[in-house]
Design a protein around this motif. Structure first.
Motif, PDB file in Angstrom:
ATOM      1  N   GLY A   1       0.830  -1.195   0.000  1.00 61.97           N
ATOM      2  CA  GLY A   1       0.000   0.000   0.000  1.00 61.97           C
ATOM      3  C   GLY A   1       0.861   1.240   0.000  1.00 61.97           C
ATOM      4  O   GLY A   1       1.825   1.350  -0.773  1.00 61.97           O
ATOM      5  N   PRO A   2       0.594   2.206   0.900  1.00 63.32           N
ATOM      6  CA  PRO A   2       1.385   3.441   0.943  1.00 63.32           C
ATOM      7  C   PRO A   2       2.692   3.308   1.715  1.00 63.32           C
ATOM      8  O   PRO A   2       3.456   4.269   1.807  1.00 63.32           O
ATOM      9  N   LEU A   3       2.953   2.109   2.273  1.00 61.10           N
ATOM     10  CA  LEU A   3       4.193   1.887   3.020  1.00 61.10           C
ATOM     11  C   LEU A   3       5.252   1.335   2.071  1.00 61.10           C
ATOM     12  O   LEU A   3       5.033   0.324   1.403  1.00 61.10           O
ATOM     13  N   VAL A   4       6.412   1.990   2.017  1.00 56.74           N
ATOM     14  CA  VAL A   4       7.470   1.621   1.077  1.00 56.74           C
ATOM     15  C   VAL A   4       8.796   1.505   1.820  1.00 56.74           C
ATOM     16  O   VAL A   4       9.127   2.352   2.666  1.00 56.74           O
TER      17      VAL A   4
ATOM     18  N   LEU B   1      15.454   2.978   4.069  1.00 58.77           N
ATOM     19  CA  LEU B   1      14.514   3.912   4.675  1.00 58.77           C
ATOM     20  C   LEU B   1      13.078   3.508   4.365  1.00 58.77           C
ATOM     21  O   LEU B   1      12.777   3.020   3.278  1.00 58.77           O
ATOM     22  N   PHE B   2      12.202   3.731   5.340  1.00 63.80           N
ATOM     23  CA  PHE B   2      10.770   3.544   5.159  1.00 63.80           C
ATOM     24  C   PHE B   2      10.113   4.891   4.893  1.00 63.80           C
ATOM     25  O   PHE B   2      10.495   5.915   5.480  1.00 63.80           O
ATOM     26  N   THR B   3       9.091   4.870   4.035  1.00 64.97           N
ATOM     27  CA  THR B   3       8.213   6.028   3.890  1.00 64.97           C
ATOM     28  C   THR B   3       6.773   5.540   3.981  1.00 64.97           C
ATOM     29  O   THR B   3       6.449   4.425   3.564  1.00 64.97           O
TER      30      THR B   3
ATOM     31  N   LEU C   1       9.368   7.627   7.709  1.00 65.19           N
ATOM     32  CA  LEU C   1       8.798   6.993   8.891  1.00 65.19           C
ATOM     33  C   LEU C   1       9.902   6.790   9.917  1.00 65.19           C
ATOM     34  O   LEU C   1      10.876   6.064   9.668  1.00 65.19           O
ATOM     35  N   ALA C   2       9.769   7.458  11.073  1.00 66.84           N
ATOM     36  CA  ALA C   2      10.776   7.364  12.123  1.00 66.84           C
ATOM     37  C   ALA C   2      10.534   6.110  12.956  1.00 66.84           C
ATOM     38  O   ALA C   2       9.447   5.914  13.507  1.00 66.84           O
TER      39      ALA C   2
ATOM     40  N   ILE D   1       1.990   3.113  12.087  1.00 70.46           N
ATOM     41  CA  ILE D   1       1.480   3.064  10.710  1.00 70.46           C
ATOM     42  C   ILE D   1      -0.039   3.137  10.647  1.00 70.46           C
ATOM     43  O   ILE D   1      -0.640   2.799   9.623  1.00 70.46           O
ATOM     44  N   GLU D   2      -0.674   3.598  11.726  1.00 71.32           N
ATOM     45  CA  GLU D   2      -2.135   3.607  11.745  1.00 71.32           C
ATOM     46  C   GLU D   2      -2.700   4.705  10.845  1.00 71.32           C
ATOM     47  O   GLU D   2      -3.307   5.655  11.293  1.00 71.32           O
ATOM     48  N   SER D   3      -2.513   4.530   9.532  1.00 75.96           N
ATOM     49  CA  SER D   3      -3.078   5.456   8.554  1.00 75.96           C
ATOM     50  C   SER D   3      -4.400   4.933   8.009  1.00 75.96           C
ATOM     51  O   SER D   3      -5.100   5.637   7.289  1.00 75.96           O
ATOM     52  N   GLY D   4      -4.720   3.675   8.316  1.00 72.83           N
ATOM     53  CA  GLY D   4      -5.931   3.083   7.779  1.00 72.83           C
ATOM     54  C   GLY D   4      -5.732   2.435   6.429  1.00 72.83           C
ATOM     55  O   GLY D   4      -6.599   1.723   5.937  1.00 72.83           O
ATOM     56  N   LYS D   5      -4.543   2.638   5.814  1.00 69.93           N
ATOM     57  CA  LYS D   5      -4.296   2.105   4.475  1.00 69.93           C
ATOM     58  C   LYS D   5      -3.363   0.902   4.476  1.00 69.93           C
ATOM     59  O   LYS D   5      -3.198   0.226   3.458  1.00 69.93           O
ATOM     60  N   VAL D   6      -2.724   0.645   5.599  1.00 70.08           N
ATOM     61  CA  VAL D   6      -1.854  -0.522   5.751  1.00 70.08           C
ATOM     62  C   VAL D   6      -1.937  -0.967   7.207  1.00 70.08           C
ATOM     63  O   VAL D   6      -2.095  -0.137   8.106  1.00 70.08           O
ATOM     64  N   ARG D   7      -1.866  -2.264   7.447  1.00 63.13           N
ATOM     65  CA  ARG D   7      -2.060  -2.743   8.807  1.00 63.13           C
ATOM     66  C   ARG D   7      -1.285  -4.029   9.029  1.00 63.13           C
ATOM     67  O   ARG D   7      -0.938  -4.739   8.083  1.00 63.13           O
TER      68      ARG D   7
END
Length: 221
Positions: A130-133, A140-142, A148-149, A201-207
């Motif tokens: 999803g939006p997690l890369v 690095l994560f975004t 993403l820290a 990561i609680e954006s609702g788009k990845v879990r």
């Protein structure tokens, strides 16, 4: 990423275990080709580094047994035998990549990451859910294109999950890919880290979903 190293040259093996271990790999070493199938049956590996000139059972014979058993573990052959015929025959026998000795560690690491990425159906030099890369080059994560820290251990667990996104991993499997040199780390530590990651990561788009009896799976919502 958990790697099986099959190499009978002890100084080289010791160096690889240490060097790769400093760059996000967990490496198990065996020095005899006859041990390969039992090791694969006991542990789930992301890739294998295979020497050809092994005692007991040579690299070519190991490849034949792997493919006869329909093993899908990606295999990178690492050998001093660097003739064109050797490379061609080894690839035809089922090796996924070939690197001649001597070699540069950076190239070996890059080839391992590429092998693992391709084995999971990804052609781009990154892992995404999803939006997690996760960018394997920059490490690095975004999330939604924003950095993403994460703490080092949070980073390690999330890296393992995204490399296996859509695929459940047990707490023990996660531990085996991250903390082989830390005997005091217990499965309960994974629960704590997953709890922290869920908040990150609680954006609702990845879990991160818990599958009872199977473990954790990272998936797009």
């Amino acid at each position: 990423m958990r790697i099986l190293l099959v190499e009978d040259e002890k100084p080289l093996a010791d160096w690889l275990v240490k060097a790769l271990g400093q760059n996000d790999f967990v490496v198990d070493w065996i020095d005899d080709g006859r041990l390969v199938m039992n090791q694969l049956a006991a542990t789930r590996y992301d890739a294998m580094i295979l020497d050809l000139g092994l005692p007991g059972l040579g690299g070519h014979e190991v490849l034949a047994r792997l493919r006869d058993a329909d093993s899908r573990v990606p295999v990178l052959v690492l050998t001093a035998r660097d003739s064109l015929m050797e490379r061609v025959s080894t690839l035809h026998e089922g090796a996924d990549d070939f690197l001649a000795k001597p070699f540069e560690l950076q190239e070996l690491e890059a080839r391992l990451v590429a092998l693992i990425r391709r084995s999971r159906g990804r052609d781009q030099p990154r892992f995404a859910c999803g939006p997690l890369v996760y960018d394997a080059a920059s490490k690095l994560f975004t999330l939604d294109r924003e950095p993403l820290a994460l703490s080092p251990r949070e980073h390690a667990v999330l890296r393992t999950l995204i490399q296996h996104s859509g695929e459940p991993l047990s707490k023990q499997e996660i531990l085996e890919r991250l903390f082989s040199d830390e005997q005091d780390v217990r499965p309960e530590a994974v629960e704590v880290l997953v709890h922290r990651l869920r908040r990150r990561i609680e954006s609702g788009k990845v879990r991160i979903t818990t599958l009872r009896g199977l473990g954790y799976v990272l998936e797009a919502a």
